[in-house]
Design an enzyme around this catalytic site. Sequence first.
Site, short mmCIF file in Angstrom:
data_model
loop_
_atom_site.label_atom_id
_atom_site.label_comp_id
_atom_site.label_asym_id
_atom_site.label_seq_id
_atom_site.Cartn_x
_atom_site.Cartn_y
_atom_site.Cartn_z
N HIS A 155 -24.63 56.86 -9.99
CA HIS A 155 -23.24 57.30 -9.93
C HIS A 155 -22.82 57.51 -8.49
O HIS A 155 -23.64 57.91 -7.66
CB HIS A 155 -23.05 58.60 -10.72
N ASP A 200 -22.22 55.97 -19.48
CA ASP A 200 -22.17 54.67 -20.17
C ASP A 200 -23.46 54.31 -20.89
O ASP A 200 -23.43 53.57 -21.87
CB ASP A 200 -21.84 53.56 -19.16
N ARG A 241 -22.44 64.50 -18.46
CA ARG A 241 -21.99 64.00 -19.77
C ARG A 241 -23.11 63.29 -20.52
O ARG A 241 -23.04 63.10 -21.73
CB ARG A 241 -20.83 63.01 -19.55
N ARG A 291 -9.44 57.13 -21.84
CA ARG A 291 -9.10 57.39 -20.43
C ARG A 291 -7.61 57.30 -20.16
O ARG A 291 -7.13 57.82 -19.13
CB ARG A 291 -9.90 56.45 -19.52
N HIS A 304 -17.81 49.68 -13.30
CA HIS A 304 -17.01 50.83 -13.77
C HIS A 304 -17.15 50.87 -15.30
O HIS A 304 -18.26 51.01 -15.80
CB HIS A 304 -15.58 50.62 -13.27
N HIS A 324 -12.05 61.74 -15.22
CA HIS A 324 -13.15 61.85 -14.24
C HIS A 324 -12.64 61.75 -12.81
O HIS A 324 -13.11 60.95 -12.02
CB HIS A 324 -14.22 60.78 -14.51
N1 COA Z 1 -29.73 49.96 -10.76
C1 COA Z 1 -30.53 49.63 -9.73
N2 COA Z 1 -30.34 50.11 -8.49
C2 COA Z 1 -29.33 50.94 -8.28
C3 COA Z 1 -28.46 51.33 -9.32
C4 COA Z 1 -28.68 50.80 -10.58
N3 COA Z 1 -27.91 51.12 -11.62
N4 COA Z 1 -27.54 52.18 -8.82
C5 COA Z 1 -27.78 52.30 -7.53
N5 COA Z 1 -28.86 51.57 -7.19
C6 COA Z 1 -29.44 51.42 -5.88
C7 COA Z 1 -28.49 50.62 -5.00
O1 COA Z 1 -28.71 49.23 -5.15
C8 COA Z 1 -28.86 51.13 -3.65
O2 COA Z 1 -30.05 50.50 -3.24
P1 COA Z 1 -30.29 50.07 -1.69
O3 COA Z 1 -30.15 51.36 -0.92
O4 COA Z 1 -31.67 49.51 -1.70
O5 COA Z 1 -29.21 49.09 -1.39
C9 COA Z 1 -29.18 52.59 -3.90
O6 COA Z 1 -29.55 52.68 -5.27
C10 COA Z 1 -28.07 53.56 -3.61
O7 COA Z 1 -26.96 53.27 -4.41
P2 COA Z 1 -25.65 54.23 -4.39
O8 COA Z 1 -25.43 54.70 -2.99
O9 COA Z 1 -25.75 55.18 -5.49
O10 COA Z 1 -24.52 53.21 -4.71
P3 COA Z 1 -22.96 53.44 -4.99
O11 COA Z 1 -22.57 54.85 -4.83
O12 COA Z 1 -22.22 52.44 -4.21
O13 COA Z 1 -22.89 52.96 -6.50
C11 COA Z 1 -22.66 52.76 -8.77
C12 COA Z 1 -22.63 53.74 -7.60
C13 COA Z 1 -22.24 53.49 -10.04
C14 COA Z 1 -21.65 51.63 -8.53
C15 COA Z 1 -24.08 52.18 -8.90
O14 COA Z 1 -24.99 53.22 -9.17
C16 COA Z 1 -24.15 51.10 -9.94
O15 COA Z 1 -23.83 49.94 -9.65
N6 COA Z 1 -24.57 51.45 -11.19
C17 COA Z 1 -24.59 50.48 -12.26
C18 COA Z 1 -23.19 50.30 -12.85
C19 COA Z 1 -22.75 51.49 -13.67
O16 COA Z 1 -23.51 52.03 -14.46
N7 COA Z 1 -21.49 51.85 -13.49
C20 COA Z 1 -20.89 52.95 -14.21
C21 COA Z 1 -20.68 54.11 -13.32
S1 COA Z 1 -20.16 55.54 -14.20
#
Ligand code: COA
Length: 380
Positions: free
Chosen positions: A265, A316, A274, A341, A226, A191
């Site tokens: 994401h 995930d 995916r 991975r 992650h 990825h």
């Molecule tokens: N649950 C609740 N809120 C979420 C969220 C989630 N899974 N993912 C993003 N948000 C919220 C953030 O808190 C943020 O809110 P705010 O603007 O009020 O602070 C907003 O959506 C924008 O987030 P984003 O810019 O997409 O965050 P990022 O790019 O830094 O984070 C991730 C990307 C993957 C880290 C984030 O979506 C996350 O933590 N997801 C859960 C963990 C996960 O599934 N990880 C696997 C990734 S493949």
Amino acid sequence: MSETNNNPKPKTTGGLAGVIAGETEICTVGQTGLDLTYRGYDIHDLAANATFEEVAYLLIYGKLPNTLELTRYKKHLKRLRNLPASLKVVLEQIPGSADPMDVMRTGCSALGALEPESRFNIEYHIADRLIACFPAMLLYWYHYQTHGIRIETNTDEESLAGHFLHLLHGESPDEVMRQAIDASLILYAEHEFNASTFVSRVAISTRSDLPSAITAAIGTLKGPLHGGANEAAMLLIQKFQTPDEAEAGLMEMLKKKELVMGFGHRVYRKSDPRSDVIKAWSKRLSTITGETMIYAISERIEAVMWRERKLFPNLDFYSASTFYFCSIPIPMFTPLFVISRTSGWAAHAFEQRHNNKLIRPSADYTGPQPRAFVPLADRI
Ligand code: COA
């Protein structure tokens, strides 16, 4: 104008979001019109038509194998499955209460000491060795600590997916389950510049060795933002007995601004390409196993997240129930991600090594201005 010793610094972006940190020929994420490709091949074509072994070969060796190459590659991986006796001794010292990701990280590091990369005549073979023996590393430790037995670390299974399930359950797996795990290994294989892959490139850029790079990548994948998200997603799904209960629980979490693991994401904004593939496997397995409530709860969580936050499931989320339906213990979800991975990490590490420039970015300094040193006796 006075000359400074430094290049002008660009503005920082939180978490390096949107920063192009290097070039790669391995993977596109949302750049070619197709959402995700491995060396030009669409992920949907690979997941529907290829096996994990073909995909690992594609990533590491740069091309899809022909029939002869694939036969040889599978035999080669099969030969590399066993563990050295001294690694078994190391694994036996790790307590049963340990996080299986710590077992993977420690096992990888120990193997790097027992079989240093310099021992391999062909550079790519160290990657094959790690991929081939990771299932045994995890499951030797698991059976030793959980059941007090020292298992045989090879099986007759042709595929890595079958080998993993066989070592875990002690028998040849159900064919649909084997295919589901094979598909998930393909989806998890690569990825682009995600956090753990970037770490593996950083490590290799110092001219370090592959086991060190993979060890660092495993430590990075462990976190719930992650790779650890698949385990966290299953723990969440399991909390609920019905879809209505899940909806109420989710609303409460969102009100408290809690993160719902398995959603959102960094790169994708509308959907994770995916997710539909793994969701279809989850649905199929839920019917076969009769665990339809888990699937219904998952779908309701998906609907609520989209309705309330326009957040979509990433790979995930439905991987969690897919693994669960295959009776894989939850703490092994992220180690399974590691096994897959490693092919992507290795491909990136080799690409970095073959056109290397030390990765060493700069920081925006936000600390105190230069100030006089305070002798120890004068400090308060
Ligand atoms: N649950 C609740 N809120 C979420 C969220 C989630 N899974 N993912 C993003 N948000 C919220 C953030 O808190 C943020 O809110 P705010 O603007 O009020 O602070 C907003 O959506 C924008 O987030 P984003 O810019 O997409 O965050 P990022 O790019 O830094 O984070 C991730 C990307 C993957 C880290 C984030 O979506 C996350 O933590 N997801 C859960 C963990 C996960 O599934 N990880 C696997 C990734 S493949």
